[in-house]
Design an enzyme around this catalytic site. Sequence first.
Site, mmCIF file in Angstrom:
data_model
loop_
_atom_site.group_PDB
_atom_site.id
_atom_site.type_symbol
_atom_site.label_atom_id
_atom_site.label_comp_id
_atom_site.label_asym_id
_atom_site.label_seq_id
_atom_site.Cartn_x
_atom_site.Cartn_y
_atom_site.Cartn_z
ATOM 1 N N SER A 1 0.833 -1.200 0.000
ATOM 2 C CA SER A 1 0.000 0.000 0.000
ATOM 3 C C SER A 1 0.868 1.251 0.000
ATOM 4 C CB SER A 1 -0.907 0.026 1.237
ATOM 5 O OG SER A 1 -1.682 1.215 1.262
ATOM 6 N N LYS B 1 -4.240 -6.676 3.464
ATOM 7 C CA LYS B 1 -4.300 -5.568 2.512
ATOM 8 C C LYS B 1 -5.741 -5.312 2.059
ATOM 9 C CE LYS B 1 -2.822 -2.441 -0.417
ATOM 10 N NZ LYS B 1 -3.864 -2.280 -1.430
ATOM 11 N N HIS C 1 -7.405 -3.467 4.835
ATOM 12 C CA HIS C 1 -6.865 -2.099 4.777
ATOM 13 C C HIS C 1 -7.669 -1.277 3.788
ATOM 14 C CE1 HIS C 1 -4.462 0.890 2.587
ATOM 15 N NE2 HIS C 1 -3.798 1.105 3.707
ATOM 16 N N ASN C 2 -7.918 -1.837 2.614
ATOM 17 C CA ASN C 2 -8.629 -1.099 1.578
ATOM 18 C C ASN C 2 -10.106 -0.901 1.928
ATOM 19 O OD1 ASN C 2 -6.147 -1.364 0.326
ATOM 20 N ND2 ASN C 2 -7.034 -1.718 -1.689
ATOM 21 N N GLU D 1 -10.094 1.921 4.167
ATOM 22 C CA GLU D 1 -9.797 3.088 3.319
ATOM 23 C C GLU D 1 -11.065 3.601 2.641
ATOM 24 O OE1 GLU D 1 -7.768 3.512 -1.030
ATOM 25 O OE2 GLU D 1 -6.596 2.418 0.472
#
Length: 399
Positions: A56, A110, A113-114, A117
């Site tokens: 990222s 990940k 995480h997104n 986000e």
Amino acid sequence: MLSAGSAVDEQIAQLQPLLEDGDIVIDAGNADFNDTRRRNALYDGTGLHFVGMGVSGGESGARHGPSIMVGGSAEAWTRLKPLLEPIAAKYDGSPCIDWLGTDGAGHFVKTIHNGIEYADMQMIAEIYAILRDGAGQGAGDIGAVFADWNTRGLSSYLIEITASVLKEVDAETGKPLVDFIVDEAGQKGTGRWSVIEAQKLGIGATALEAAVAARCVSAARAMRLTAAGIYDDIPVESGVFGATAADIAELESALEIAKIVAYAQGYAVLDAASKEFGWDLPMGEIARIWRAGCIIRSVLLQDIMQAYAGGAKVENLLLVPAFADRIKAGQGALRKVVAKAAAAGIPVPALSSALAYFDDLRRARGAANLVQGQRDYFGAHTFRRLDRDGVFHHIWPEA
């Protein structure tokens, strides 16, 4: 670093004849962790290693160092660590990289995480819409508000770039550049995957879900334009929101509380996946390596690190005393903002979903007893009764 899907499998097939014992193949793209687990299994017992590595940081990360989330075998990590640590982002000299677990652990982290986000970006956009449509503020003034917020509890990369975007001026017209950007938000799939996996794991990640849905609605621009014509007699109410110091402070507090809820939901998904797939994810380490390089880097991550300090087991971040105190102090602001937005006709799906999640979570007795009663009725036509002794009993209603 390829786009997720068949292209990765095709590239692996092309590499296969060239590989020798001990070689490591790394997929550093935004892959579906289910594919990563499948590909990892194909390498088991072959003497080769497949590593799914979440990365990222975007273009800035490529130039200055990204946050790196490594999955795969411990042996592969031992060999890769001295190669990858120097290129990772640094926070106070500490490289923002770690091995998070076997097979798809890196790509799953990940993905979540997104998802966080997506929620963070959507909430910020909703506050922007309130200031623009509800308080009548121009882009430059709103940018100044976000720049100020970036000096306190909301300090983060996303708040920082939001302030920058809002201050940009179109070279041809001299007007705010953001006013010329089409209101259709794209997505590459990882946010959607985070919601799908949350549902599969039985975890409510409502703020993440609302953010993904909001992007889907934004993409239906032609239909929105038609709907705007049909419902043009339902205006956005003026005067509901103000722009005084107290009004701005209320919005700041609301956004901070909603952001904490979104992180709590993301971490709840991580915890469930860790148990489901036997990863034993290092939750505090995840917060540590997200502090620099990645898109959701923020001061909040330092608090999350503290919550997991010493390997502490956390059922939900909203139950941690330090976060609970902040929620108690700020939930009223979030409640007022969501109520006023509904009254004004300004959509705030992520903010309102965060509030609803909090209210659901804090209820010792909710309304699901009726839902279960409905399910029992059209199922076996029996009900489960919870007696005072805490024991469930089946009861049959009168015909």
